[in-house]
Design a protein around this motif. Structure first.
Motif, PDB file in Angstrom:
ATOM      1  N   PHE A 135       0.818  -1.210   0.000  1.00 15.17           N
ATOM      2  CA  PHE A 135       0.000   0.000   0.000  1.00 15.17           C
ATOM      3  C   PHE A 135       0.853   1.262   0.000  1.00 15.17           C
ATOM      4  CE2 PHE A 135      -2.936  -3.029   1.995  1.00 15.17           C
ATOM      5  CZ  PHE A 135      -4.127  -2.715   1.351  1.00 15.17           C
ATOM      6  N   PHE A 162      -0.176   5.221   0.653  1.00 13.51           N
ATOM      7  CA  PHE A 162      -1.336   6.046   0.994  1.00 13.51           C
ATOM      8  C   PHE A 162      -1.088   7.510   0.641  1.00 13.51           C
ATOM      9  CE2 PHE A 162      -1.076   2.478   3.928  1.00 13.51           C
ATOM     10  CZ  PHE A 162      -2.347   1.934   3.834  1.00 13.51           C
ATOM     11  N   ASN A 220      -1.688  10.164   2.428  1.00 16.34           N
ATOM     12  CA  ASN A 220      -1.036  10.939   3.498  1.00 16.34           C
ATOM     13  C   ASN A 220       0.089  10.124   4.170  1.00 16.34           C
ATOM     14  OD1 ASN A 220      -2.900   9.185   4.406  1.00 16.34           O
ATOM     15  ND2 ASN A 220      -4.061  10.645   5.618  1.00 16.34           N
ATOM     16  N   GLN A 249       0.973   7.840   5.899  1.00 13.34           N
ATOM     17  CA  GLN A 249       0.708   6.868   6.965  1.00 13.34           C
ATOM     18  C   GLN A 249       2.000   6.248   7.499  1.00 13.34           C
ATOM     19  OE1 GLN A 249      -2.088   6.540   8.418  1.00 13.34           O
ATOM     20  NE2 GLN A 249      -3.750   6.928   6.984  1.00 13.34           N
ATOM     21  N   LEU A 250       2.896   7.099   7.935  1.00 21.17           N
ATOM     22  CA  LEU A 250       4.117   6.590   8.566  1.00 21.17           C
ATOM     23  C   LEU A 250       3.974   6.742  10.079  1.00 21.17           C
ATOM     24  CD1 LEU A 250       6.737   8.290   6.223  1.00 21.17           C
ATOM     25  CD2 LEU A 250       5.976   5.911   6.164  1.00 21.17           C
ATOM     26  N   LEU A 251       4.663   5.879  10.837  1.00 18.39           N
ATOM     27  CA  LEU A 251       4.648   6.029  12.299  1.00 18.39           C
ATOM     28  C   LEU A 251       5.635   7.135  12.650  1.00 18.39           C
ATOM     29  CD1 LEU A 251       4.492   2.305  13.507  1.00 18.39           C
ATOM     30  CD2 LEU A 251       2.634   3.939  13.181  1.00 18.39           C
ATOM     31  N   LYS A 252       5.099   8.189  13.283  1.00 18.38           N
ATOM     32  CA  LYS A 252       5.889   9.410  13.479  1.00 18.38           C
ATOM     33  C   LYS A 252       7.069   9.217  14.427  1.00 18.38           C
ATOM     34  CE  LYS A 252       1.744  12.142  12.805  1.00 18.38           C
ATOM     35  NZ  LYS A 252       0.960  10.879  12.630  1.00 18.38           N
ATOM     36  N   ARG A 287       8.263   0.914   1.945  1.00 19.58           N
ATOM     37  CA  ARG A 287       7.521   0.014   2.825  1.00 19.58           C
ATOM     38  C   ARG A 287       6.592  -0.885   2.006  1.00 19.58           C
ATOM     39  NH1 ARG A 287       3.732   3.004   6.841  1.00 19.58           N
ATOM     40  NH2 ARG A 287       2.591   3.266   4.902  1.00 19.58           N
ATOM     41  N   ASN A 332      -4.946   5.283  14.641  1.00 16.44           N
ATOM     42  CA  ASN A 332      -4.357   5.344  13.309  1.00 16.44           C
ATOM     43  C   ASN A 332      -3.241   4.318  13.138  1.00 16.44           C
ATOM     44  OD1 ASN A 332      -2.177   7.083  11.438  1.00 16.44           O
ATOM     45  ND2 ASN A 332      -4.287   6.943  10.731  1.00 16.44           N
ATOM     46  N   GLU A 333      -2.392   4.229  14.158  1.00 14.88           N
ATOM     47  CA  GLU A 333      -1.282   3.269  14.113  1.00 14.88           C
ATOM     48  C   GLU A 333      -1.821   1.836  14.018  1.00 14.88           C
ATOM     49  OE1 GLU A 333       1.335   3.310  17.550  1.00 14.88           O
ATOM     50  OE2 GLU A 333       1.734   1.174  17.212  1.00 14.88           O
ATOM     51  N   LEU A 370      -3.077   1.172  10.577  1.00 13.57           N
ATOM     52  CA  LEU A 370      -1.960   0.987   9.652  1.00 13.57           C
ATOM     53  C   LEU A 370      -1.364  -0.410   9.792  1.00 13.57           C
ATOM     54  CD1 LEU A 370       0.036   2.171   7.599  1.00 13.57           C
ATOM     55  CD2 LEU A 370       1.477   2.813   9.542  1.00 13.57           C
ATOM     56  N   ALA A 377      -3.609  -2.842   8.210  1.00 16.39           N
ATOM     57  CA  ALA A 377      -3.561  -2.756   6.754  1.00 16.39           C
ATOM     58  C   ALA A 377      -2.295  -3.428   6.227  1.00 16.39           C
ATOM     59  CB  ALA A 377      -3.611  -1.306   6.310  1.00 16.39           C
ATOM     60  N   LEU A 378      -1.223  -3.346   7.000  1.00 14.49           N
ATOM     61  CA  LEU A 378       0.052  -3.921   6.563  1.00 14.49           C
ATOM     62  C   LEU A 378       0.168  -5.405   6.910  1.00 14.49           C
ATOM     63  CD1 LEU A 378       2.551  -1.044   7.379  1.00 14.49           C
ATOM     64  CD2 LEU A 378       1.362  -1.539   5.249  1.00 14.49           C
ATOM     65  N   LEU A 408      -7.598   4.020   9.728  1.00 13.19           N
ATOM     66  CA  LEU A 408      -6.642   4.751   8.887  1.00 13.19           C
ATOM     67  C   LEU A 408      -7.116   6.173   8.605  1.00 13.19           C
ATOM     68  CD1 LEU A 408      -5.426   2.202   6.221  1.00 13.19           C
ATOM     69  CD2 LEU A 408      -4.042   3.482   7.854  1.00 13.19           C
ATOM     70  N   ASN A 428      -6.703  10.187  11.170  1.00 10.14           N
ATOM     71  CA  ASN A 428      -5.744  11.233  11.578  1.00 10.14           C
ATOM     72  C   ASN A 428      -5.871  12.516  10.769  1.00 10.14           C
ATOM     73  OD1 ASN A 428      -4.523  10.556   9.169  1.00 10.14           O
ATOM     74  ND2 ASN A 428      -2.454  10.610  10.002  1.00 10.14           N
TER      75      ASN A 428
END
Ligand SMILES: Nc1ncnc2c1ncn2[C@@H]1O[C@H](COP(=O)(O)OP(=O)(O)OP(=O)(O)O)[C@@H](O)[C@H]1O
Ligand SMILES: [Mg+2]
Lengths: 230, 390
Positions: A91, A93, A95, A97-100, A158, B296-297, B300, B303-304, B387, B390
Motif C-alpha cells: 500500500f 497512501f 497521506n 501513513q508513517l509512524l511518526k 515500505r 491510526n497506528e 496501519l 492494513a500492513l 486509517l 488522523n
C-alpha cells in the motif's frame, strides 16, 4: 496474453447508514494483468477509495466476485485477509501513513514483522529498499525530519519490502507539489519497468495519463478512459 | 517466536515514549504491591518472632499444675519417676516455689520468688548464666544449701560485687551462691528470683509437695497421645480425682496463635489488594487512552498485515509490562519499607521467595486482566476507519 493477476466481476458496494443505502460502486468489471501500470481516474466522491479498499482486501464487496491471484476474497477469514494484505499487496497512501515516532528504517521494516521475518533480515531488506528509492542518507531519519516527497518514498519502500504482487497507491501525489509528484511518478514508472504491477488512484488527469492504461470512474461506475470525457 | 519478541520490543518502546504517563500509571501498582509485600513480610516476621518466643518458652512440653485435694496435696519425688518412663517422654522437670524474704550482704528484700528446681530445669530453657555454675543433680541428692541468684537481686543485695561464694539467708537457712542468672532470661521475667535444689526447698524450706511440673516430649507431633498417657498417670496418682490437676499443651496454644496470625495476614493482604485493584483500574484507563490515541497506528498495522491477535498481544503485553514494572519496583520498595518499619517495631520482616513470587504473579495478573479490555478494543478496530482517523 499474460496471466490475469486480479479480476473483479460485477462488484457492487453499498454503504448502509441506518435506513439509507448509498451505492458507492456499481457493476465493476475490471481485471489487471501482471506487469501492468493501471491508473484509475475519477472526481472526488466517485468511489476511488472504496474500490481501492476492496482491491487491497481491507474491505469486502457487497456483491460480485473479486479474485486475487486465483483465490476468491469472499471466502477468506480475517486472518487470511491479513496475510494477503501482508504478502500480496503493497500500500501507498495519500497521506503517507508513517509512524511518526519511528525511523524510516523502522517504518519500512513494519510489514515484515507480520511476515515473521527475523530482525536481522528485516533490517537488511528495509535498508536495501530505502537505498532503492534513493534514501540511503535518510535511513535513520524520522518522518518529521523528511520532506513530503521523501516521506512518500519511505512509504513506497515500505510497500515494496514484502515483494508484493501489486502496488496499490491511493492518490500518492495528492499531498505533494507538482515537481515532487512528478519525481514520485517517475519512481512508479521505473518500478513498473522492473516488472512491478502498479494500480494507482488519482483525480489528476495529467498524473493518470502516465500509466499504461487509464480507467475512468464516475459515480461508482467504471469504464475505459476516453480522451475528452470528463 | 520472533513475532513475540517483536511485540515485546514494540510494547516497551511505546511505554518509554510516554515516560511520565507510564510512571504515574505504574505508581498505582507500585503502591499496591508495596503495601502487600511490606504487610506480608512484617506480619510473617511478627508471627515467626512470637512463634520463636513461644517455642523457647516450651513448645515441646506439657505443663502440669496440681491443685491437690485432702487425700493428696501434690506430687512426690517418687511420683515423678512414673512420668519419666512414659512413651515419648524425654525428661521431666518439676519445681516448688514460694515467696520469701531474702537477706544477704547486709541488705534484705522481701517478695523474692524462691524456686526449688532440678538438674533438668535448664535443659529446656534459654536462660543466660552470667557467672558461676548451674545446680547439679548431686545438689538435689544431698539436699545441699547452694543457690543461684538473678542478677537484679544480686545487685540489690551485694551491689557491684560478685555474689559467688557469699551467702544469703531465707527462712532461717543459709545458702551459698554458686551462680548468677541474667534477670532478662525468659523464665525469670522481671522479678527477683533465687533458685535452690528442689529437695532442699521441699524439706528445709518447707515448700512441701510438688505443684508444678513440665514433661518434655521427644516428638511434638504426637503430643496429644502423650498428654493422654500423662493424664492417665495423674488420674491414678490423685485417686481418680480429675479436678486435682491440669495439663496444658503449649503446642495447641502455638497452633492457635499461628491460625490467628494467618487470618490477620489474609485480612491485611486483602485490604492491600484493594489498592492493587485501584492500580489495575489506572492501567486500564491508560491503556484505553493509549488505544484511542493510536487508532491510526493500529489501522496501519492491520492494513500492513497485522492479525487481530498480534494487536491484542501487543496491547496486553504492554499492560502486563507496566504492571510487572510496578510489581518489581513495588517489591523492592515494599521490602525496604518493611525493614524500615520493622526496625522501629523491633520486628525482623520475613522475606520469602513465595512472597516475592506472589507479588510478581499478582502484578502480572492485574496487567492481564485490566489490559484485556483495551487490547480487545484495539484488535477489533476496522482498519479503514482507523486509517482515516488522523
Ligand atoms: N464508510 C462509509 N460510509 C458511508 N458512506 C461512505 C463510506 N465511505 C465512503 N462513503 C461514500 O462513498 C462515496 C465514495 O467515497 P470514496 O471515499 O470512495 O470517494 P473517493 O473517490 O475516494 O473520493 P476522494 O477523491 O475525495 O478521496 C462517497 O460519496 C462517500 O461519502
Ligand atoms: Mg479517496
Amino acid at each position: 496474453m499474460s496471466e490475469s493477476l486480479l479480476t473483479m466481476t460485477n462488484v457492487n458496494k453499498q454503504y448502509i447508514m441506518g435506513d439509507v443505502v448509498f451505492q458507492a460502486l456499481t457493476d465493476i468489471n475490471f481485471s489487471v494483468e501482471k506487469g501492468e501500470f493501471v491508473s484509475i481516474l475519477g472526481p472526488s466522491g466517485s468511489g476511488k477509495s472504496t474500490l481501492m479498499n476492496i482491491l487491497g482486501c481491507l474491505d469486502i464487496a457487497s456483491s460480485g466476485d473479486y479474485e486475487l491471484t486465483g483465490s476468491n476474497i469472499k471466502a477468506m477469514t480475517e486472518n487470511q485477509l491479513a496475510d494477503i494484505r501482508n504478502k500480496k499487496i503493497g500500500f501507498v497512501f495519500q497521506n503517507f501513513q508513517l509512524l511518526k515516532k519511528q525511523t524510516a528504517l523502522d517504518n519500512v521494516m513494519l510489514p515484515l514483522i507480520y511476515s515473521g521475518v527475523s530482525l536481522a533480515k528485516r533490517r537488511e531488506r528495509a535498508r536495501t529498499m530505502l537505498i532503492e528509492v534513493g534514501l540511503e542518507d535518510k535511513i535513520m531519519s524520522r518522518p518529521n525530519q523528511l520532506s513530503g516527497g521523501q516521506q512518500q518514498r519511505v512509504s513506497i519502500a515500505r510497500a515494496l519490502v514484502t515483494n508484493p504482487d501489486i502496488i496499490l497507491a491511493d492518490e500518492p501525489t495528492g499531498a505533494l507539489d507538482q515537481k515532487t509528484g512528478a519525481q514520485i511518478m517517475d519512481l512508479f514508472q521505473q518500478l513498473n519497468k522492473e516488472g512491478k504491477t502498479v494500480i494507482m488512484i488519482t483525480h489528476d488527469k495529467k498524473i493518470a495519463l502516465k500509466a499504461s492504461r487509464v480507467m475512468h470512474i464516475v459515480d461508482g461506475r467504471m469504464q475505459k478512459y476516453v480522451e475528452g470525457v470528463e | 517466536m520472533s513475532m513475540f519478541f517483536e511485540t515485546i520490543r514494540m510494547s516497551l518502546a511505546s511505554l518509554l515514549h510516554n515516560k511520565m504517563r507510564t510512571f504515574l500509571t505504574v505508581l498505582g501498582v507500585i503502591i499496591g504491591i508495596m503495601s502487600i509485600i511490606s504487610l506480608m513480610t512484617l506480619v510473617q516476621g511478627a508471627t515467626d518472632m512470637v512463634g520463636e518466643q513461644l517455642a523457647s518458652a516450651g513448645g515441646n512440653k506439657l505443663t502440669i499444675s496440681t491443685f491437690g485435694d485432702q487425700s493428696k496435696a501434690g506430687l512426690t519425688e517418687k511420683d515423678l519417676e512414673q512420668f519419666e518412663v512414659l512413651h515419648n517422654v524425654d525428661y521431666v522437670s518439676a519445681n516448688v516455689t514460694g515467696k520469701l524474704t531474702v537477706s544477704g550482704g547486709g541488705e534484705s528484700t522481701n517478695g523474692v520468688m524462691v524456686k526449688g528446681i532440678d538438674g533438668n530445669y535448664y535443659r529446656g530453657s534459654t536462660d543466660v548464666l552470667l557467672a558461676g555454675r548451674l545446680l547439679y543433680p548431686t545438689d538435689l541428692e544431698s539436699q545441699t544449701t547452694v543457690a543461684m541468684i538473678t542478677s537484679g537481686l544480686s545487685e540489690k543485695l551485694f551491689g557491684e560485687m560478685s555474689p559467688i561464694g557469699h551467702t544469703v539467708q531465707t527462712n532461717g537457712i543459709s545458702f551459698t551462691i554458686v551462680g548468677v542468672l541474667d534477670s532478662m532470661s525468659p523464665s525469670v521475667g522481671f522479678g527477683d528470683m533465687l533458685f535452690v535444689p528442689r529437695t532442699t526447698a521441699s524439706n528445709a524450706l518447707n515448700f512441701g509437695l510438688i505443684k508444678a511440673m513440665d514433661v518434655y516430649l521427644l516428638d511434638t507431633e504426637i503430643s496429644s497421645e502423650t498428654q493422654g498417657l500423662v493424664e492417665d498417670t495423674l488420674f491414678t496418682i490423685f485417686n481418680e480425682n480429675e479436678n486435682a490437676y491440669s495439663v496444658f499443651d503449649m503446642q495447641i496454644f502455638m497452633d492457635m496463635m499461628g491460625e490467628i496470625m494467618g487470618t490477620m495476614n489474609q485480612l491485611l493482604v486483602g485490604i492491600a489488594a484493594i489498592s492493587l485493584l485501584v492500580g489495575g483500574i489506572g492501567i486500564m484507563n491508560m491503556m484505553l487512552v493509549s488505544v484511542s490515541e493510536r487508532t491510526n497506528e493500529i489501522g496501519l498495522r492491520k492494513a500492513l498485515g497485522a492479525k487481530p491477535q498480534s494487536i491484542l498481544m501487543q496491547f496486553v503485553l504492554e499492560s502486563v509490562f507496566i504492571s510487572m514494572l510496578g510489581g518489581i519496583v513495588g517489591t523492592i520498595l515494599g521490602i525496604a519499607g518493611s525493614f524500615a518499619v520493622g526496625a522501629i517495631l523491633q520486628v525482623t520482616p520475613t522475606v520469602t521467595f513465595g512472597v516475592i513470587a506472589l507479588a510478581f504473579g499478582f502484578s502480572a495478573i492485574v496487567g492481564l486482566v485490566f489490559g484485556i479490555v483495551p487490547a480487545r478494543r484495539a484488535s477489533m478496530l476496522n482498519p479503514i476507519d482507523a486509517l482515516r482517523s488522523n
